[in-house]
Design an enzyme around this catalytic site. Structure first.
Site: not given
Ligand code: UDP
Length: 327
Positions: A118, A142
């Protein structure tokens, strides 16, 4: 028949990967524990194996049986605010379980590993478009879990235990144009499906804009929306790339166009010709003001050419969620 394994193949991006690999003629095997997706399979593009990626016994048994050419690893938690409020869940689900899967892959003789990472690994990158050379300083848990996984994979690839290709996406959006599979989380946190949901509520629910005082042209956050079918096509190219290019490889995947939350809302209103009821709310914890990708490396090495624009991302999500709503 050539076989592959897709973890998280019942989820949003994973299901589109299954559809593509099925169309390409592969025998698709899905490992999914359905923890963040519906209990029943959402498509028929492969054989479902309902177990956890950390179940080493079952994973190695499966790898020995089907001899997959590669694992495409999508199974993960991916909601920034949840990672901030429950970091241990993210370290366990994303990092610990991925290490277990990597161990099973190596023990089970799988050589290729395609990893869904990501742009959240970059943190606050300022006003420049983010390339593979941009320093990775995640600002939420995250992003940190994904960066740690990348580092583990880099190490394993450098020791010739696996060939790894890492894709860092900007904002995955849209759904298959036919509207049969798409993005549908419960609860939903992502921008475009939340806009569609507010629209489909017929004015019952306001659409919430999280923050309008960011250091961006209109004060709302800027993101780079990339269609899910463009993303999975890049994964397929990456899987082929590993045939000739061993070791560790990383690519950023974005459209290289930034749109603010307010611009996405306007684009949506232009498509539906209806004004959306909206309200400005506090910013969410951990949201960087601007994330826009530089995908030159993927364009050059993988012939990555996004086919869809923001309007199509919106239209396809609208079609998918409208159809679902009517059922
Ligand atoms: N956002 C918003 N309202 C929503 C969902 C998202 O204003 O209902 C904003 C969010 O704060 C961020 C942008 O839209 O600035 C993109 O959020 P999303 O969750 O889609 O992706 P992220 O960039 O967090 O991965």
């Amino acid at each position: 028949m050539r076989s592959i394994v897709i973890t998280g193949g019942n989820g949003y991006i994973g299901s589109h990967m299954c559809k593509l690999m099925n169309k390409k003629g592969f025998d698709v095997h899905i490992i999914d524990n359905h923890s963040t997706s519906p209990q029943a399979p959402v498509h028929k593009y492969g054989t479902f194996h309902h177990f956890d990626i950390a179940d080493k016994k079952r994973a190695i048994e499966l790898f020995n049986k089907i001899r997959p050419e590669s694992i495409f690893h999508f199974a993960a938690r991916a909601v920034v605010p949840e990672s901030e409020s429950n970091p241990m869940l993210y370290y366990n689900e994303n990092l610990v379980k991925t290490i277990s899967l990597l161990e099973s892959a190596i023990e089970g003789g799988v050589k290729k590993f395609v990893f869904s990472s990501t742009c959240a690994t970059f943190g606050e990158a300022g006003s420049e478009n983010i390339s593979e050379d941009t320093p990775q300083n995640p600002i939420n848990t995250y992003g940190r879990t994904k960066l740690l996984m990348e580092q583990v994979m880099h190490d394993l690839a450098s020791k010739d235990l696996l060939d790894v290709i890492v894709f860092r996406y900007f904002n995955a959006a849209g759904s298959c144009p036919e509207g049969t599979i798409g993005e549908n989380h419960d609860p939903e946190s992502h921008l475009i499906p939340n806009i569609v949901r507010a629209h489909l509520s017929g004015g019952l629910n306001n659409f919430k804009i999280f923050g309008d005082k960011f250091n961006t042209p209109d004060g709302s956050c800027v993101r780079d929306y990339i269609h899910v079918e463009d993303l999975v096509m890049a994964h397929f190219e990456g899987f082929n790339y590993l045939d000739k290019n061993h070791g560790f490889h990383d690519f950023n995947l974005g459209s290289e166009n930034g749109y603010s939350v307010k611009e996405v809302v306007t684009a949506f209103e232009d498509i539906t010709k209806k004004e959306l009821k909206k309200e400005i709310c506090d910013p969410r914890p951990g949201d960087p003001p601007r994330l826009v990708g530089d995908s030159k490396k993927a364009r050059k090495e993988l012939n990555f050419k996004p086919q869809y624009n923001l309007g199509q991302c919106i239209a396809h999500t609208l079609k998918y969620l409208t159809t679902k709503n009517e059922k």
